[in-house]
Design an enzyme around this catalytic site. Structure first.
Site, PDB file in Angstrom:
ATOM      1  N   ASP A  57      10.930  -6.612   8.256  1.00 42.47           N
ATOM      2  CA  ASP A  57      10.715  -5.668   7.230  1.00 42.47           C
ATOM      3  C   ASP A  57      10.392  -4.200   7.664  1.00 42.47           C
ATOM      4  OD1 ASP A  57       8.414  -7.355   8.164  1.00 42.47           O
ATOM      5  OD2 ASP A  57       7.388  -5.752   7.357  1.00 42.47           O
ATOM      6  N   ARG A 113      15.449  -2.155   3.855  1.00 38.64           N
ATOM      7  CA  ARG A 113      14.983  -2.775   5.254  1.00 38.64           C
ATOM      8  C   ARG A 113      15.951  -4.144   5.383  1.00 38.64           C
ATOM      9  NH1 ARG A 113       9.315  -1.668   5.192  1.00 38.64           N
ATOM     10  NH2 ARG A 113       8.866   0.031   3.476  1.00 38.64           N
ATOM     11  N   ASP A 132      -6.269  -3.545   0.447  1.00 36.88           N
ATOM     12  CA  ASP A 132      -6.921  -2.561  -0.661  1.00 36.88           C
ATOM     13  C   ASP A 132      -5.909  -1.743  -0.785  1.00 36.88           C
ATOM     14  OD1 ASP A 132      -6.676  -1.258   1.478  1.00 36.88           O
ATOM     15  OD2 ASP A 132      -8.918  -0.731   1.954  1.00 36.88           O
ATOM     16  N   GLY A 133      -4.805  -1.634  -0.377  1.00 33.91           N
ATOM     17  CA  GLY A 133      -3.798  -0.558  -0.899  1.00 33.91           C
ATOM     18  C   GLY A 133      -3.905   0.597  -0.300  1.00 33.91           C
ATOM     19  N   LYS A 135       1.998   6.625   0.862  1.00 38.01           N
ATOM     20  CA  LYS A 135       1.501   5.510   1.855  1.00 38.01           C
ATOM     21  C   LYS A 135       0.112   5.557   1.774  1.00 38.01           C
ATOM     22  CE  LYS A 135       2.328   3.398   6.264  1.00 38.01           C
ATOM     23  NZ  LYS A 135       2.895   3.572   7.576  1.00 38.01           N
ATOM     24  N   ARG A 180       0.658  -1.290   0.006  1.00 35.18           N
ATOM     25  CA  ARG A 180      -0.060  -0.001   0.053  1.00 35.18           C
ATOM     26  C   ARG A 180       0.907   1.176   0.117  1.00 35.18           C
ATOM     27  NH1 ARG A 180      -2.357   1.315   5.781  1.00 35.18           N
ATOM     28  NH2 ARG A 180      -0.826   0.550   7.093  1.00 35.18           N
ATOM     29  N   ASP A 229       7.656   2.707  10.128  1.00 34.60           N
ATOM     30  CA  ASP A 229       6.596   1.808  10.368  1.00 34.60           C
ATOM     31  C   ASP A 229       6.016   2.287  11.644  1.00 34.60           C
ATOM     32  OD1 ASP A 229       4.446   0.047   9.915  1.00 34.60           O
ATOM     33  OD2 ASP A 229       5.795  -0.522   8.278  1.00 34.60           O
TER      34      ASP A 229
HETATM   35  P1  AMP Z   1       3.001  -3.432   8.042  1.00 33.85           P
HETATM   36  O1  AMP Z   1       2.355  -4.449   9.244  1.00 33.85           O
HETATM   37  O2  AMP Z   1       2.391  -1.934   7.874  1.00 33.85           O
HETATM   38  O3  AMP Z   1       4.594  -3.512   8.100  1.00 33.85           O
HETATM   39  O4  AMP Z   1       2.816  -4.236   6.712  1.00 33.85           O
HETATM   40  C1  AMP Z   1       3.103  -5.403   6.303  1.00 33.85           C
HETATM   41  C2  AMP Z   1       2.711  -5.761   5.044  1.00 33.85           C
HETATM   42  O5  AMP Z   1       1.271  -5.789   4.574  1.00 33.85           O
HETATM   43  C3  AMP Z   1       3.374  -4.943   4.017  1.00 33.85           C
HETATM   44  O6  AMP Z   1       3.964  -5.676   2.898  1.00 33.85           O
HETATM   45  C4  AMP Z   1       2.383  -3.865   3.742  1.00 33.85           C
HETATM   46  O7  AMP Z   1       2.659  -3.270   2.311  1.00 33.85           O
HETATM   47  C5  AMP Z   1       1.261  -4.752   3.727  1.00 33.85           C
HETATM   48  N1  AMP Z   1      -0.217  -4.043   3.906  1.00 33.85           N
HETATM   49  C6  AMP Z   1      -0.543  -3.523   5.251  1.00 33.85           C
HETATM   50  N2  AMP Z   1      -1.676  -2.888   4.810  1.00 33.85           N
HETATM   51  C7  AMP Z   1      -2.071  -3.081   3.668  1.00 33.85           C
HETATM   52  C8  AMP Z   1      -3.085  -2.896   2.806  1.00 33.85           C
HETATM   53  N3  AMP Z   1      -4.218  -2.063   3.152  1.00 33.85           N
HETATM   54  N4  AMP Z   1      -3.373  -3.052   1.503  1.00 33.85           N
HETATM   55  C9  AMP Z   1      -2.318  -3.699   1.005  1.00 33.85           C
HETATM   56  N5  AMP Z   1      -1.179  -4.094   1.698  1.00 33.85           N
HETATM   57  C10 AMP Z   1      -1.040  -3.745   2.888  1.00 33.85           C
HETATM   58 MG    MG Z   2       5.956  -2.439   7.287  1.00 30.02          MG
END
Ligand code: AMP
Ligand code: MG
Length: 491
Positions: free
Chosen positions: A256, A187, A129-130, A117, A97, A266
């Site tokens: 990550d 990362r 949903d990105g 973001k 996203r 993050d």
């Molecule tokens: P995070 O927990 O924010 O570190 O995200 C972990 C993974 O989930 C990363 O690859 C993000 O890009 C993906 N991600 C988080 N939220 C969304 C979303 N709403 N739509 C698509 N991918 C997501």
């Molecule tokens: Mg992340």
């Protein structure tokens, strides 16, 4: 006049070195346009530092760029590929996203990733949903800028744009896009991805890229990949020590989410301690306390061991030898961490020089704070000013005994008490982004479209060591409640 301003060039000056790396490192993808973008907040001083014109960014063109509706000239939007250990489990991830617009070259010559973001789906979105919701993006803006104010390395927030579109979580929420600014988005998980699936040559390419970008002076060393690994270790050790010193709980220290550049990145479920307790966990998904406050230094080491595994082929062609080299480098982590933490704690307590009993003095204070459920930040603020008589921790005989040894230690220094106080105030923030204050600011912004509360909070958080009268009300701990503060990933 207004027309002139609207015509002003925003000052985007992109170079896209990451997009020039092997194809497998990223995917060319444009942000998905949004219906009716409006600017929620813009970071004027940061814009200026980046060589961007804040007025132009506030204009229609500027907002269109920050919303992902129109790529600024020179941008080459990509989603980056990476993997990571999430709560210990290895998995393929990538920008699901987020979209990197490009690398802005600031007037200083420094290079910064400009990332949107919440800008729509990418090939790495899996089921998501990105998109992102306004509340969590404003929260990232507030806390990342607070970290910057505290002097702790962090990604920064240039803007939040409301999309005018809903996102669907447990409920329907207003959508938003945050513009994140980072030294890079490399990362530990980027190395894990390339190492696991892209082969030895790609791994070398990535490491050389990281060296050129973050440690150019180490690139000339004979064992440059080991030098890079040592640099990352040193940065993580210092970063996590600084988190501990201000009571910051990251909440989701997956590999990550650990930056090679050593920035805090993050801002999902993070929050600051009120009461001092090493077992503190805010995140609703961290059921076993893997990322508890007191566990962060250990997890930092665990994450670096995963980086070592990914980089192993770079250290030596012989695996046994490579492992030996990695272990030797990694063994420095605990000492480095401890050194930063200890010197930071000495500074918080006004201890000049080093005495053998300092560690005991520090440990005893922390133990008392935990036992008497003292507020972490405010205990140090009190010690930096005037210890208030007769309330909470300060009313206990345990504390009186501790205070006597502390006073004795201070008396052995030649510095005047006033000089010591001044030095302590420079290392003990009087304000942190208190959870209830952040919530209050978000509620006003999201529910009432009133950004005044947030701007006042941001103003105070920008100078956390100021000890100014208007900060006093922001220093108050939360009203007591039997329900512990909980954070959610906001995805
Ligand atoms: P995070 O927990 O924010 O570190 O995200 C972990 C993974 O989930 C990363 O690859 C993000 O890009 C993906 N991600 C988080 N939220 C969304 C979303 N709403 N739509 C698509 N991918 C997501
Ligand atoms: Mg992340």
């Amino acid at each position: 006049m207004t027309e002139n301003k609207a015509m002003t060039d925003a000052g985007w000056k992109f170079d896209n070195s990451y997009a020039r790396l092997p194809q497998s490192f990223s995917t060319r993808v444009d942000p998905t346009p949004v219906r009716s973008p409006s600017l929620a907040v813009l970071n004027g001083p940061l814009a200026e530092a980046l060589g961007l014109n804040a007025e132009a960014l506030r204009g229609e063109e500027g907002i269109a760029a920050l919303a992902g509706n129109r790529a600024p000239s020179g941008a080459e939007p990509i989603a980056q590929a990476y993997a990571g250990h999430q709560f210990g489990h290895f998995t393929m991830l990538g920008d699901g996203r987020a979209i990197l617009l490009g690398e802005q070259i600031a007037p200083s010559g420094a290079r910064f990733d400009i990332q949107l973001k919440g800008s729509g789906r990418t090939p790495y979105s899996r089921g998501g949903d990105g998109r992102a919701a306004l509340g969590p993006m404003l929260r990232e803006y507030i806390i990342s800028e607070a970290m910057h104010g505290l002097g702790i390395p962090t990604t920064r927030s240039l803007a939040v744009v409301a999309t005018g579109e809903p996102v669907y979580r447990e409920t329907e929420l207003p959508g938003a896009i945050l513009t994140r600014v980072a030294a890079s988005h490399l990362r530990i998980g980027t190395f894990q991805y390339v190492s696991a699936w892209q082969g030895a040559e790609a791994l070398r390419t990535l490491a050389d890229y990281a060296l050129a970008r973050h440690d150019p002076d180490a690139a000339a060393e004979d064992d440059r990949y080991l030098a890079l690994f040592r640099r990352v270790i040193a940065r993580q050790a210092e970063l996590i020590a600084r988190w501990q010193l201000v009571g910051f709980v990251h909440g989701v220290m997956n590999t990550d989410n650990m930056s090679i550049a050593g920035e805090t990145i993050d801002y999902g479920p993070c929050a600051f301690l009120d009461v001092y307790d090493p077992a503190t966990v805010f995140s609703s998904i961290d059921a076993h306390g893997r990322y508890a406050y007191g566990n962060q230094p250990h997890i930092g080491g665990w994450n670096l061991a995963r980086l070592a595994e990914a980089m192993l082929p770079l250290f030596d062609p012989d695996e046994e030898r490579a492992i030996g080299l990695a272990e030797e480098a990694l063994s420095a982590y605990s000492e480095l961490y401890r050194g930063h933490w200890l010197s930071g704690m000495r500074a918080k307590l006004g201890l000049l020089g080093e005495e053998a009993d300092d560690e005991t003095l520090i440990a005893e204070l922390l133990e008392l704070m935990q036992r008497h459920r003292a507020d972490y930040t405010n205990t140090f603020v009190a010690l930096s000013s005037e210890v208030p008589a007769g309330i909470g921790l300060f009313s206990t005989t345990d504390f009186a005994r501790w205070q006597a040894s502390w006073e004795e230690r201070l008396a052995r220094q030649s510095a005047s008490r006033e000089d010591v106080r001044r030095a302590m105030r420079a290392r003990n923030p009087s304000v942190i982004p208190r959870n209830h204050r952040v919530e209050e600011a978000l509620r006003a912004a999201v529910e009432e479209d009133d950004y005044g509360v947030m701007h006042r909070l941001l103003g105070v958080l920008a100078v956390p060591y100021a000890y100014s009268p208007e900060q006093a009300e922001y220093a108050a701990p939360p009203p007591s409640s039997d329900r512990p503060y909980r954070t959610f990933c906001g995805t």
